[in-house]
Write an enzyme that holds these catalytic residues in place. Structure first.
Site, short mmCIF file in Angstrom:
data_model
loop_
_atom_site.label_atom_id
_atom_site.label_comp_id
_atom_site.label_asym_id
_atom_site.label_seq_id
_atom_site.Cartn_x
_atom_site.Cartn_y
_atom_site.Cartn_z
N LEU A 1 2.83 -0.96 5.25
CA LEU A 1 2.27 0.34 5.62
C LEU A 1 3.40 1.37 5.62
CD1 LEU A 1 -0.04 2.14 6.77
CD2 LEU A 1 0.71 1.43 9.05
N ILE B 1 6.97 -2.07 7.60
CA ILE B 1 6.88 -0.61 7.62
C ILE B 1 7.71 -0.09 6.45
CG2 ILE B 1 7.28 1.49 8.93
CD1 ILE B 1 5.12 -0.38 10.11
N LYS B 2 7.08 0.71 5.60
CA LYS B 2 7.77 1.22 4.41
C LYS B 2 8.53 2.50 4.75
CE LYS B 2 5.71 0.83 0.34
NZ LYS B 2 4.69 0.92 -0.74
N ILE B 3 9.81 2.50 4.38
CA ILE B 3 10.69 3.66 4.58
C ILE B 3 11.35 3.97 3.24
CG2 ILE B 3 12.76 4.51 5.74
CD1 ILE B 3 12.09 2.70 8.09
N SER C 1 0.85 -1.18 0.00
CA SER C 1 0.00 0.00 0.00
C SER C 1 0.89 1.23 0.00
CB SER C 1 -0.90 0.01 1.24
OG SER C 1 -0.15 0.28 2.42
#
Length: 366
Positions: free
Chosen positions: A107, A138-140, A43
């Site tokens: 996310l 967790i998207k970074i 997403s």
């Protein structure tokens, strides 16, 4: 056997590049798992903006949370985590069966933090804790500040999907950060089994040079970059340094192909999916592209571990005046700016819908 099943059996994971509450409640995502061998999803702010803006599926939750005094980022992350944890439960059996390699959802931290490593790490840890979900990345972003945040987040035990990677150099920086984080965990006596993926954006390369190169080079840059990155990926997995980490129990940081929907209407929709078939990788696919590949796609072979003709093709682009490094930096910056705009749009639509629902609820006595 359809094309998606054949690709899955080849050893590539197919993830959906979308999530909406309707996809979950209608059973469509479950059907994609069964019919198309989908084993995860991704997403981003744009996806959530469109999902909330174009559906009434979130209205009841928006109204209820707004009445509880929640707004902005807090409200959004609660909505997003409700969707993503439900999807993660659907992928739970795959996640367990593959030993944590597959079956993930993702996310993104607020794009407003892209240039603040410390704030990104704190946000990543907070969201990871809030989710209580073992198969949530967790998207970074792989910006300069992001690379620092990736290492610190991995060291803190947060699974990370590194996003907005375009060039081989950007990929290597993200992969090095992951390895440093894992090595620090080993040195500290902590469990090194923290998952990560590195997401390479493909089709935006071709869109950027579409009208700037000879016809023979049209729509070839993204695949050439991908071939160069895939070679570096395979070399890393075979390296002595990586083997030491793997022997200590570390998981490999998997390579993911992102932005695989076509931007050129002259191309078949399955163009990038067919070109990027590669073992031990992931392809995250827009819904429209997923259907097209399942119905019309053809497996034409797998990517070569030596990069094939990618260096030759990249040389042709250099001769045509394309500065790969400068363009990679530009694409990463534009990607970050695009997500920031989508984030602002997302916050605006949440505020607007919350206010409308409040007025409607007040008028009807709710």
């Amino acid at each position: 056997m359809n094309a998606t099943t054949r690709l899955h059996e080849l050893g590539q994971s197919l993830w959906l590049d979308n999530i909406t509450r309707d996809l979950l409640s209608s059973g469509t995502l479950q059907r994609y798992c069964t019919d198309f061998s989908v084993t995860g999803l991704t997403s981003n702010p744009t996806i959530f903006d469109e999902a909330i803006r174009n559906s009434t599926a979130y209205d009841e939750a928006l109204h209820r949370k707004a009445k509880e005094g929640k707004a902005g980022e807090q409200l959004f992350f609660e909505l997003a985590l409700e969707d993503l944890t439900q999807a993660a439960a659907l992928f739970g059996p795959v996640h367990e069966a593959t030993g944590g390699i597959d079956g993930w959802v993702s996310l993104e931290v607020s794009p407003l933090l892209a240039n603040d490593a410390g704030a990104t790490v704190e946000a990543a840890k907070r969201l990871h804790t809030q989710a209580h979900c073992s198969n949530l990345f967790i998207k970074i972003p792989g910006t300069s500040a992001g690379v620092e945040a990736i290492e610190e987040s991995i060291f803190a035990g947060v699974p990370v999907n590194v996003t907005l990677l375009f060039s081989c150099e950007q990929y290597m920086a993200a992969a090095d950060a992951y390895c440093r984080g894992i090595q620090r965990r080993i040195n500290a006596g902590l469990d090194p089994k923290i998952a990560s993926i590195a997401s390479i954006f493909v089709s935006r390369w071709d869109k950027a040079v579409m009208d700037k190169v000879p016809g023979a080079l049209r729509n070839r840059l993204g695949i050439a970059i991908s071939g160069q990155v895939y070679k570096a990926y395979r070399e890393r997995l075979a390296s002595t340094g990586w083997r030491k980490l793997a022997d200590a129990g570390a998981l490999s940081q998997r390579l993911l192909w992102a932005s695989t929907g076509t931007k050129d209407p002259q191309l078949p929709q399955s163009y990038y999916i067919e070109a990027l078939a590669a073992q031990a990788t992931i392809n995250t696919i827009p819904e429209k592209t997923l259907h097209a590949f399942s119905n019309e796609g053809i497996l034409r072979g797998i990517m070569r571990e030596d990069g094939g003709d990618s260096e030759t093709v990249l040389g042709d682009f250099a001769n045509a005046g394309v500065d790969i490094q400068a363009l990679a930096a530009q694409l990463q910056l534009e990607g970050a700016q695009s997500f920031t705009k989508s984030w602002a749009d997302l916050m605006a639509v949440i505020a607007s819908k919350s206010e409308q629902l409040h007025r409607h609820g007040s008028a009807t006595g709710r």
